[in-house]
Enzyme design. Structure first.
Site, PDB file in Angstrom:
ATOM      1  N   ARG A  97      38.919  38.643  45.399  1.00 40.64           N
ATOM      2  CA  ARG A  97      37.667  39.399  45.264  1.00 40.64           C
ATOM      3  C   ARG A  97      36.763  39.225  46.478  1.00 40.64           C
ATOM      4  O   ARG A  97      36.171  40.199  46.960  1.00 40.64           O
ATOM      5  CB  ARG A  97      36.953  38.954  43.981  1.00 40.64           C
ATOM      6  CG  ARG A  97      35.741  39.788  43.612  1.00 40.64           C
ATOM      7  CD  ARG A  97      35.293  39.487  42.192  1.00 40.64           C
ATOM      8  NE  ARG A  97      33.931  39.940  41.972  1.00 40.64           N
ATOM      9  CZ  ARG A  97      32.904  39.153  41.686  1.00 40.64           C
ATOM     10  NH1 ARG A  97      33.072  37.845  41.559  1.00 40.64           N
ATOM     11  NH2 ARG A  97      31.700  39.657  41.515  1.00 40.64           N
ATOM     12  N   HIS A 116      44.219  44.151  39.249  1.00 40.50           N
ATOM     13  CA  HIS A 116      43.585  43.675  38.015  1.00 40.50           C
ATOM     14  C   HIS A 116      44.584  42.954  37.111  1.00 40.50           C
ATOM     15  O   HIS A 116      44.178  42.327  36.131  1.00 40.50           O
ATOM     16  CB  HIS A 116      42.947  44.837  37.254  1.00 40.50           C
ATOM     17  CG  HIS A 116      41.588  45.203  37.757  1.00 40.50           C
ATOM     18  ND1 HIS A 116      41.010  46.434  37.522  1.00 40.50           N
ATOM     19  CD2 HIS A 116      40.684  44.505  38.490  1.00 40.50           C
ATOM     20  CE1 HIS A 116      39.808  46.474  38.085  1.00 40.50           C
ATOM     21  NE2 HIS A 116      39.594  45.315  38.681  1.00 40.50           N
ATOM     22  N   TRP A 176      42.909  41.400  32.006  1.00 39.83           N
ATOM     23  CA  TRP A 176      43.582  42.681  31.801  1.00 39.83           C
ATOM     24  C   TRP A 176      45.000  42.471  31.270  1.00 39.83           C
ATOM     25  O   TRP A 176      45.552  43.355  30.626  1.00 39.83           O
ATOM     26  CB  TRP A 176      43.643  43.452  33.112  1.00 39.83           C
ATOM     27  CG  TRP A 176      42.353  44.028  33.586  1.00 39.83           C
ATOM     28  CD1 TRP A 176      41.932  45.335  33.435  1.00 39.83           C
ATOM     29  CD2 TRP A 176      41.301  43.371  34.312  1.00 39.83           C
ATOM     30  NE1 TRP A 176      40.700  45.516  34.018  1.00 39.83           N
ATOM     31  CE2 TRP A 176      40.284  44.319  34.569  1.00 39.83           C
ATOM     32  CE3 TRP A 176      41.132  42.074  34.782  1.00 39.83           C
ATOM     33  CZ2 TRP A 176      39.119  44.018  35.268  1.00 39.83           C
ATOM     34  CZ3 TRP A 176      39.969  41.763  35.483  1.00 39.83           C
ATOM     35  CH2 TRP A 176      38.975  42.723  35.713  1.00 39.83           C
ATOM     36  N   ASP A 212      40.099  51.773  34.875  1.00 37.64           N
ATOM     37  CA  ASP A 212      41.507  51.423  34.696  1.00 37.64           C
ATOM     38  C   ASP A 212      42.239  52.568  33.999  1.00 37.64           C
ATOM     39  O   ASP A 212      43.290  53.030  34.460  1.00 37.64           O
ATOM     40  CB  ASP A 212      41.651  50.159  33.843  1.00 37.64           C
ATOM     41  CG  ASP A 212      41.025  48.936  34.477  1.00 37.64           C
ATOM     42  OD1 ASP A 212      41.232  48.723  35.681  1.00 37.64           O
ATOM     43  OD2 ASP A 212      40.326  48.198  33.757  1.00 37.64           O
ATOM     44  N   HIS A 260      35.633  42.345  48.733  1.00 36.04           N
ATOM     45  CA  HIS A 260      34.225  42.748  48.761  1.00 36.04           C
ATOM     46  C   HIS A 260      33.641  42.629  50.168  1.00 36.04           C
ATOM     47  O   HIS A 260      32.667  43.311  50.481  1.00 36.04           O
ATOM     48  CB  HIS A 260      33.420  41.936  47.752  1.00 36.04           C
ATOM     49  CG  HIS A 260      33.610  42.398  46.347  1.00 36.04           C
ATOM     50  ND1 HIS A 260      32.608  42.361  45.405  1.00 36.04           N
ATOM     51  CD2 HIS A 260      34.686  42.924  45.716  1.00 36.04           C
ATOM     52  CE1 HIS A 260      33.069  42.840  44.255  1.00 36.04           C
ATOM     53  NE2 HIS A 260      34.339  43.172  44.424  1.00 36.04           N
TER      54      HIS A 260
END
Length: 302
Positions: free
Chosen positions: A30, A181, A223, A253, A34
């Site tokens: 992440r 995910h 997920w 998603d 980002h």
């Protein structure tokens, strides 16, 4: 002077040890994403005004943007690696940690290159609003007018395209990157999404790709059931109406299987993990280089 391969190898060894000790791969992915995901190919001006993988996420105000909630923890974990390897840029460390997390979790090897030059300070931070929303706001719209360009749209697919097309990515790359995910969790106290914890994230047994049981802090919604392993499970869970209801399925998603442009890739990745890994590795590499300046200009392959 370009960073040496020896310094990069030292950083890689420390990053691998950190990931395996803390089982912190998802947050490392992440932070890399980002940092790079602020890139806008339409912004002209001197580097690094277009954003991208330039290390600016370590500065306030970018690190305090809503989409970056919790990422200060990842940067704190990486600081000792930067201190021990001062010639390796923050931008390289963030992207290396992201790519190594994928591979150590059983995902594909990503053909990374290094030698990124760091942005200098807070004045190089990107505007808030360039990163994607998973659900619409109270006005029924995804995204907003902020950032380098509006990402506002009434549909999940339209919003994703505004975000990722701005970076120069296409539908296949959007769907491939969505598949990450499969790895990690969403936290209500960070993104406002998911549950406080589920039967899969309550401290119950989780195995890593190397066959070792992982120690992890309970909490959040995943997920997939095995959220510390990188595979194509995401594409099997999302369209499965009989999937456990405690697994997370966000609007952005579900749209990869309902949108005409996205669906062929989602179905392909559901049916073939090899196809997913091939597309994912290319998309991750491309994302990791957005907006980057390298020294030497061709980068250093590792």
């Amino acid at each position: 002077m370009p960073v040496s391969k020896e310094a990069l190898s030292s950083a890689k060894e420390m990053i691998d040890a950190l990931i395996l000790e803390k089982n912190c791969g998802p947050i490392m992915v992440r932070v890399g994403w980002h940092d790079s995901g602020t890139f806008d190919k339409n912004v002209s001006g001197a580097w690094p005004s277009a954003g991208g993988a330039v290390g600016s996420i370590r500065f306030d105000p970018e690190i305090t943007h809503g989409a970056n909630a919790g990422l200060v923890n990842a940067i704190k974990l990486l600081e000792p690696i930067k201190e021990a390897n001062p010639d390796v840029s923050y931008a390289d460390i963030f992207q290396m940690a992201s790519a190594r997390s994928i591979e150590l979790a059983g995902g594909p090897r990503i053909d990374m290159k290094y030698g990124r030059i760091d942005s200098n300070g807070p004045e190089n931070c990107s505007k808030e609003g360039n990163l994607p929303d998973a659900e619409p706001g109270s006005n029924g719209m995804y995204g907003g007018p902020g950032g380098s360009a509006s990402t506002e749209d009434s549909t999940a697919a339209g919003h994703l395209r505004k975000v990722f097309y701005r970076m120069g990515l296409n539908d296949e790359e959007i769907v491939a990157l969505s598949g990450a995910h499969t790895f990690g969790r969403a936290y209500k106290n960070r993104s406002g999404l998911g549950a406080e914890k589920t039967k899969f994230t309550d401290g119950s047994k989780q195995m890593r790709a190397d066959g070792i049981e992982a120690k992890y802090t309970p909490g959040g919604s995943s997920w997939t059931e095995n959220f510390l392993i990188f595979d194509n499970s995401y594409y099997k869970v999302i369209p499965d109406e009989s999937a456990d209801p405690e697994l997370l399925k966000l609007s952005t998603d579900k749209v990869v299987f309902t949108d005409d442009g996205f669906r062929p890739f989602a179905e392909k990745f559901r049916d073939s993990q090899d196809a997913f890994f091939e597309s994912y590795a290319k998309a991750h590499k491309k994302l990791s280089e957005l907006g980057s300046n390298f020294d030497p200009s061709e980068g250093i392959s590792m």
